[in-house]
Design an enzyme around this catalytic site. Structure first.
Site, short mmCIF file in Angstrom:
data_model
loop_
_atom_site.label_atom_id
_atom_site.label_comp_id
_atom_site.label_asym_id
_atom_site.label_seq_id
_atom_site.Cartn_x
_atom_site.Cartn_y
_atom_site.Cartn_z
CG PHE A 58 43.74 40.92 49.28
CD1 PHE A 58 42.96 41.35 47.72
CD2 PHE A 58 45.01 40.46 49.24
CE1 PHE A 58 43.33 41.58 46.74
CE2 PHE A 58 45.87 40.98 47.88
CZ PHE A 58 44.57 41.82 46.93
NE ARG A 86 45.68 52.10 38.86
CZ ARG A 86 45.19 50.88 39.58
NH1 ARG A 86 44.07 49.86 39.15
NH2 ARG A 86 46.27 50.88 40.85
CB THR A 92 45.23 49.91 46.77
OG1 THR A 92 46.18 49.34 45.49
CG2 THR A 92 44.57 48.72 46.99
CG HIS A 116 37.44 47.99 39.52
ND1 HIS A 116 38.61 47.51 40.51
CD2 HIS A 116 37.28 48.14 38.77
CE1 HIS A 116 39.56 47.14 39.00
NE2 HIS A 116 38.39 47.25 37.86
P1 IDP Z 1 43.22 48.37 43.22
O1 IDP Z 1 42.17 48.10 43.08
O2 IDP Z 1 44.67 49.75 43.88
O3 IDP Z 1 43.80 47.97 41.60
P2 IDP Z 1 44.69 45.91 43.52
O4 IDP Z 1 46.08 44.93 44.35
O5 IDP Z 1 44.04 45.08 42.21
O6 IDP Z 1 43.99 47.08 44.03
O7 IDP Z 1 43.40 45.05 44.27
C1 IDP Z 1 42.50 44.59 44.30
C2 IDP Z 1 41.08 44.99 45.57
O8 IDP Z 1 41.45 44.20 45.94
C3 IDP Z 1 41.61 46.53 46.40
O9 IDP Z 1 40.84 47.06 45.15
C4 IDP Z 1 41.00 46.33 47.48
O10 IDP Z 1 39.58 46.43 47.05
C5 IDP Z 1 41.74 44.55 47.74
N1 IDP Z 1 42.97 43.97 48.33
C6 IDP Z 1 43.61 44.51 47.33
N2 IDP Z 1 45.46 44.52 48.87
C7 IDP Z 1 44.59 43.99 49.73
C8 IDP Z 1 45.27 43.79 50.90
O11 IDP Z 1 46.63 43.57 51.35
N3 IDP Z 1 43.98 43.46 51.96
C9 IDP Z 1 42.77 43.29 51.86
N4 IDP Z 1 42.11 43.39 50.40
C10 IDP Z 1 42.89 43.92 49.51
MG MG Z 2 43.57 46.19 40.59
#
Ligand code: IDP
Ligand code: MG
Length: 138
Positions: A58, A86, A92, A116
């Site tokens: 992604f 968080r 997420t 975020h």
């Molecule tokens: P977080 O923001 O909860 O820490 P991360 O795994 O660090 O999650 O992912 C960063 C950002 O990437 C997420 O907040 C979201 O915007 C996007 N994201 C995460 N997983 C996916 C996915 O499976 N599909 C599309 N976008 C995703």
């Molecule tokens: Mg993250």
């Protein structure tokens, strides 16, 4: 222990005029806002911020979304701020987020998920330094 974390009100939430509601929640939960700025990231700036995710499927879509419009970046301070923010954000994926969390209330999808938050002290230090200089945080 008093701690700082980086929060972002992402472009989806800014576009939908949800910034005020999110900032109100941040204040209601007892965070101090130590710094805050509106920024429209370039694609390269979004790629730099999310460099740890560059191998993820992604990544391109995420960095396009994050550079699609203005966002608001904030440094939040509180006891245990990283975990506290968080928890307030929720999971997420908004479908998995608890009731009352920012992502449950405001996210549109796992990608367009409104906010975020840094996930550990080392990432918080990197992410705060990505957007703010030491002089902004005195
Ligand atoms: P977080 O923001 O909860 O820490 P991360 O795994 O660090 O999650 O992912 C960063 C950002 O990437 C997420 O907040 C979201 O915007 C996007 N994201 C995460 N997983 C996916 C996915 O499976 N599909 C599309 N976008 C995703
Ligand atoms: Mg993250």
């Amino acid at each position: 222990m008093t701690e700082r974390t980086l929060a972002i009100i992402k472009p989806d939430a800014v576009e939908r005029h949800l910034a005020g509601k999110i900032i109100q929640r941040i204040e209601d939960e007892g965070f101090q806002i130590r710094a805050m700025r509106r920024i429209h990231l370039s694609a390269a700036q979004a790629e730099g911020f999310y460099a740890v995710h560059r191998a993820r499927p992604f990544f391109t879509s995420l960095t396009q979304f994050m550079s699609s419009g203005p966002a608001i970046v904030l440094v939040l301070e509180a006891a245990d701020a990283i975990k506290k923010w968080r928890t307030l954000m929720g999971a997420t994926d908004p479908a998995k987020a608890d009731a009352g969390t920012m992502r449950k209330e405001f996210a549109q999808s796992i990608e367009r998920n409104a906010t975020h938050g840094s996930d550990a002290p080392e990432t918080a230090a990197y992410e705060i330094g990505y957007f703010f200089a030491g002089i902004d945080l005195i």
